[in-house]
Design a protein around this motif. Structure first.
Motif, short mmCIF file in Angstrom:
data_model
loop_
_atom_site.label_atom_id
_atom_site.label_comp_id
_atom_site.label_asym_id
_atom_site.label_seq_id
_atom_site.Cartn_x
_atom_site.Cartn_y
_atom_site.Cartn_z
N TRP A 332 0.82 -1.21 0.00
CA TRP A 332 0.00 0.00 0.00
C TRP A 332 0.86 1.26 0.00
O TRP A 332 0.48 2.28 -0.59
CB TRP A 332 -0.96 -0.01 1.17
N SER A 333 2.06 1.19 0.62
CA SER A 333 2.95 2.35 0.60
C SER A 333 3.52 2.57 -0.80
O SER A 333 3.68 3.71 -1.26
CB SER A 333 4.09 2.15 1.61
N VAL A 336 0.98 4.39 -2.84
CA VAL A 336 0.93 5.82 -2.54
C VAL A 336 2.03 6.56 -3.28
O VAL A 336 1.82 7.65 -3.84
CB VAL A 336 1.05 6.06 -1.02
N THR A 362 2.34 12.61 -0.03
CA THR A 362 2.52 12.07 1.33
C THR A 362 3.33 10.78 1.30
O THR A 362 3.23 9.95 2.21
CB THR A 362 1.15 11.78 1.97
N CYS A 363 4.16 10.63 0.27
CA CYS A 363 4.93 9.39 0.10
C CYS A 363 5.82 9.11 1.30
O CYS A 363 5.82 8.01 1.85
CB CYS A 363 5.76 9.48 -1.19
N THR A 365 5.67 10.30 4.33
CA THR A 365 4.87 10.06 5.54
C THR A 365 4.37 8.63 5.57
O THR A 365 4.38 7.98 6.62
CB THR A 365 3.69 11.04 5.59
N SER A 366 3.94 8.13 4.42
CA SER A 366 3.43 6.75 4.38
C SER A 366 4.54 5.74 4.64
O SER A 366 4.31 4.72 5.30
CB SER A 366 2.76 6.48 3.03
N CYS A 370 4.84 3.09 7.93
CA CYS A 370 5.03 1.63 7.86
C CYS A 370 5.96 1.13 8.95
O CYS A 370 5.90 -0.05 9.34
CB CYS A 370 5.60 1.25 6.49
N ASP A 597 -3.98 12.00 8.10
CA ASP A 597 -3.28 11.70 6.87
C ASP A 597 -3.93 10.47 6.22
O ASP A 597 -4.55 9.65 6.91
CB ASP A 597 -1.81 11.41 7.19
N GLY A 599 -2.79 7.81 5.58
CA GLY A 599 -2.32 6.61 6.27
C GLY A 599 -2.84 6.50 7.68
O GLY A 599 -2.56 5.51 8.36
N ILE A 777 -5.26 0.98 -1.61
CA ILE A 777 -5.37 2.44 -1.54
C ILE A 777 -6.60 2.93 -2.28
O ILE A 777 -7.37 3.77 -1.79
CB ILE A 777 -4.10 3.10 -2.10
#
Length: 899
Positions: A332-333, A336, A362-363, A365-366, A370, A597, A599, A777
């Motif tokens: 899922w990251s 994103v 927001t890459c 941040t994601s 994790c 966010d 996430g 996502i």
């Protein structure tokens, strides 16, 4: 004088203002103060003997070298004060001389010596003779040796590794192990039953100081008509005395030259307080022997807590490493950050003046999310629930061992004398429900209810004040988020480019709000401390233990709300009631509720915890080290202390900081608040135990260094356990199970991901043939038509061309559906899964906690045997003594009959 005097304690004032309240006397029972004596009003007083300093800086005795100094009082000579206030100082002098005369009539011996550095300052040394010591040892139920412990100790399981483990213990050549004895409460008329080899050393210095302070706190200092005032505490508050303290036995970094000095302070510094000994176990027996059981039990608890944190820290670091190395493999990251997926998903504005934005912004941040939001965190949260149960159960066992070794097993409330402040206000008579004897109390049942009600109302008011500050910070979050959203995404400043990729509006808002929250917490904390002390003083608890327990509960309730409210808001309130883009929810009708966010809010909770936990630890340690050190440095500079003069031991101690009136209360409070951070929110921050472990390793040495080098020796006190902190810790552990389960269920995205993986990624809801996280996502973001906006400001928001829909974080039907913008099936599946997860996890963890608590006995079997053996020996010895007395009387009777 009337049959009943009045005991009243009041601070010294320049005028002779009296309260105008006539109170009945509280007569000290003989069991509490058997040597009580006071001279009559207007009687002549006997002054303490004045001697010159004998140039022995390390001496712990009077000038005769025989009588040990058990306590020291310091005062300024009133005859050397300025003339303008001579009447005030003469009044203090009368009180002081009256007080000292009463001390001598109660059996104490006094000797006065002028200061070496200040001619106005005089030190009054106090000695407790053997007969007085025996009297008050019986009054205070002090347990002393009756026979050597003949029960063989069980071998340590670590004995095979002694060649390695010995390096982690204090040097046995310097600090030898104490001999073990069976003990019994001292009885003056049965001295022959106790192991008295040397009267000068039978009572330890800490015991002698404790008994001396007991008398000092109850001796009268003024009688005026039927009004009697007493106690060293009020004399200190009124300025009659400048200080009252037991003396250290030597300098902390230099051994004493006196042959009989044990140099315990020096040993404690070298083997405990010095930074080089950070890896060593604490010499708890020596700490207890020097400072008393109350300080000893605190460091025993802190050391045990720190050792247990080692296991939690190792597992937490393991979970962090697992999350760090698997963050790049998260499906899922990747979606994103993928330009073809996250780069093409346009998100709806998060406020009325915010812009559209792409998901891949927001890459970072994601990816960071994790690290903390993974399956390892779930395992760690369950582990911590078990760990905290083991911690409390094993601490009970360890505490039981210390209770036996330190002779506090039968330390009952009845043995603890009332506080002088309590005794001074006893004006109402009642019948004791237990003994049936009439006794005096300071208030009626109705008066007690009034006092408690006022205290509770004040506490509730301050808690509401904290909640108001939380609302204010929430409003700040909402207001400043608009600004960050506008500036950070569209700034053209070159300096912002390097950080623009990492600093999102959510992150900037969270960090600044956390910093402001920390500052507000510290300010409110300082203000409430004074309020809590005032409330507790007003309630007038009977004993010092009751006083500390009452203050502990008030302070913790306040601190709990103060420190944890912002964390609870982020974990369970933020982003939970935001509506959807076309119909948002507003706070106070003006500020649109902030969203999490994509996430989730977990990363913000982690940030909040890291800032508050780290900031609090750094601030407290700096404060504990710098403030006493600077105060002592300033005093030495102002007093112009030079190394050329020979300064006596008691005057060296006078230059140090006075010990706190509340003892180690603030140290306990600091550690229990930290314990809450480690347990309540550990599911969002696996590094919390590691940070706590690092802090505690430093904290132990900082507290030891501060106590040993910067403060006067504290008055030793008896304590059986850690008091009201024990049930508080148990309450935190119960709450921690609920909070961590709810964090995983409602704050993290773990449950929605599991629901998607097992149900919605395959038929009938998905198109995949096997379970996968691909497409998560897209599934977790709902669709909104830009034509349905009616709250956005067109003057600020620029709608990209050909943009007809945007995405937002929720589970709702798309536009055009018969149930558009209502919750879809995914939402109800997720809610059901979250509730099922909380119920199952809570029941499993609580059942495990119950089983562990049941199978781990609170008192070790070996300790139970020793306690029974000690009671048996005591009964046998007392029985044999009684038989001898009866036999002796029978023989005397027979002899008289025959004659």
């Amino acid at each position: 004088m009337s049959d009943h005097d009045i005991l009243e304690m009041e601070s010294d004032m320049e005028g002779d203002i009296e309260l105008g309240m006539i109170e009945e006397e509280v007569v000290y029972p003989e069991e509490f103060l058997p040597t009580y004596h006071s001279i009559k009003e207007g009687g002549n007083v006997i002054k303490a003997q004045e001697v010159e300093f004998n140039d022995k800086p390390d001496s712990l005795f009077f000038n005769d070298g025989v009588r040990r100094i058990d306590f020291v009082l310091a005062y300024e000579d009133e005859d050397k004060k300025e003339y303008e206030k001579r009447h005030v100082f003469q009044r203090r002098k009368r009180r002081r001389e009256f007080f000292e005369d009463n001390l001598m009539k109660m059996g104490m011996e006094l000797e006065a010596t002028q200061s070496v550095l200040d001619e106005k300052l005089v030190f009054l040394k106090v000695h407790m003779p053997w007969d007085v010591l025996c009297t008050y040892a019986e009054v205070l139920h002090i347990k002393l040796p009756i026979q050597s412990n003949d029960m063989s100790a069980r071998p340590s399981p670590w004995r095979f590794f002694s060649c390695i483990t010995k390096h982690f213990y204090p040097d046995e050549k310097l600090i030898s192990k104490e001999s073990e004895f069976f003990t019994a409460p001292f009885e003056k008329n049965r001295q022959d039953l106790f192991c008295i080899k040397d009267k000068d050393h039978f009572f330890t210095p800490s015991m002698r100081s404790r008994m001396a302070y007991y008398i000092l706190s109850r001796a009268p200092y003024e009688i005026r008509g039927n009004i009697k005032k007493f106690g060293i505490t009020k004399l200190l508050d009124g300025g009659v005395y400048k200080a009252a303290y037991p003396i250290h036995d030597c300098r902390f970094n230099v051994k004493s030259q006196e042959p009989e000095c044990p140099n315990e302070r020096y040993l404690l510094y070298e083997e405990w307080a010095h930074p080089k000994s950070f890896y060593k176990m604490q010499p708890l027996d020596l700490i207890r022997h020097y400072y008393g059981e109350k300080i000893g039990i605190y460091f025993a608890w802190l050391g045990f807590y720190t050792r247990m944190l080692t296991w939690a820290a190792v597992v937490g670091i393991g979970c962090f490493i697992y999350g760090y190395y698997t963050r790049d493999t998260s499906t899922w990251s990747k979606e994103v950050c993928d330009p073809d997926i996250g780069g093409k998903i346009v998100m709806c504005p998060q406020c009325d003046t915010c812009q559209y934005w792409t998901l891949n912004s927001t890459c970072n941040t994601s990816k960071n999310l994790c690290i903390f939001d993974n399956f390892g965190t779930l395992v760690f949260a369950v582990f911590m629930s078990v760990w905290v149960t083991l911690f409390l159960e094993f601490w009970k066992r360890y505490q039981a061992e210390l209770e036996y070794e330190w002779d506090t097993v039968e330390f009952l409330e009845q043995e603890e004398p009332p506080r002088p402040e309590y005794e001074a206000k006893c004006i109402h008579e009642r019948k004791n429900p237990i003994t049936g004897v009439k006794e005096n109390v300071p208030y009626t049942a109705c008066g007690r209810c009034v006092r408690v009600s006022i205290g509770m109302t004040t506490v509730i008011f301050w808690i509401m004040l904290i909640l108001a500050s939380v609302v204010a910070i929430t409003v700040y979050r909402l207001a400043v988020f608009f600004t960050f959203s506008r500036e950070l995404r569209h700034t053209n400043l070159t300096i912002a480019e390097p950080i623009k990729e990492y600093v999102t509006p959510q992150m900037a808002t969270s960090v600044t709000a956390s910093l402001i929250s920390f500052v507000v917490i510290m300010i409110l904390n300082t203000l409430y401390e004074r309020v809590a002390i005032w409330i507790t003083d007003f309630e007038l608890p009977r004993t010092k233990t009751d006083y500390e327990n009452s203050l502990t509960l008030k302070m913790f309730l306040f601190q709990f709300v103060n420190y944890y409210s912002s964390c609870f808001y982020i974990a369970f309130a933020k982003g939970k009631a935001v509506g959807y883009p076309g119909k948002p929810v507003y706070l106070l009708g003006k500020y649109r509720n902030e969203e999490c966010d994509p996430g989730g809010c977990l990363i913000e909770l982690t940030t909040q915890l890291a800032i508050i936990m780290g900031g609090k630890a750094i601030w407290n340690n700096i404060q504990e080290v710098l403030i006493p050190w600077l105060k002592n440095l300033i005093y030495r500079r102002c007093a112009r202390v030079t190394t050329e003069k020979v300064i006596p031991r008691w005057e060296q101690d006078y230059q140090l900081q006075p010990s706190s009136k509340l003892g180690l209360f603030y140290e306990y409070l600091e550690m229990v608040i930290q314990f809450g951070f480690v347990t309540l929110f550990v599911a969002s921050f696996p590094l919390a135990p590691a940070l706590a472990l690092l802090n505690n390793i430093i904290e132990i040495r900082v507290d030891a260094w501060k106590l040993t080098t910067q403060f006067r020796r504290a008055v030793p006190e008896k304590a059986q356990h850690i008091g009201a902190w024990q049930p508080i810790l148990q309450g935190i552990t119960i709450l921690a199970v609920v909070t961590n389960a709810m964090i995983i269920a409602f704050t993290s995205d773990m449950i929605p991901r599991l629901v998607y993986y097992w149900s919605f990624s395959v038929y009938p809801y998905g198109n995949n043939t096997e379970n996968t996280m691909k497409g998560y996502i897209n599934s977790s973001l709902s669709v909104f038509s830009t034509n349905d906006f009616d709250t956005v400001d067109d003057d600020y928001i620029h709608t990209p061309p050909n943009l007809t829909t945007c995405r937002y974080r929720d589970y709702r039907f798309p536009p055009g559906h018969p149930k558009q913008y209502e919750y879809n099936m995914f939402y109800w599946h997720v809610i059901a899964a979250k509730m099922a997860f909380i119920i199952v996890v809570e029941h499993i963890v609580y059942f495990t906690k119950f089983i562990l608590a049941y199978i781990i006995p609170d008192v070790p079997y070996a300790v139970k045997e020793q306690i029974k053996r000690e009671k048996y020996l005591t009964q046998v010895i007392l029985h044999e003594t009684n038989l001898k007395l009866v036999s002796k009387r029978l023989k005397a009777t027979e002899t008289e009959t025959e004659s």
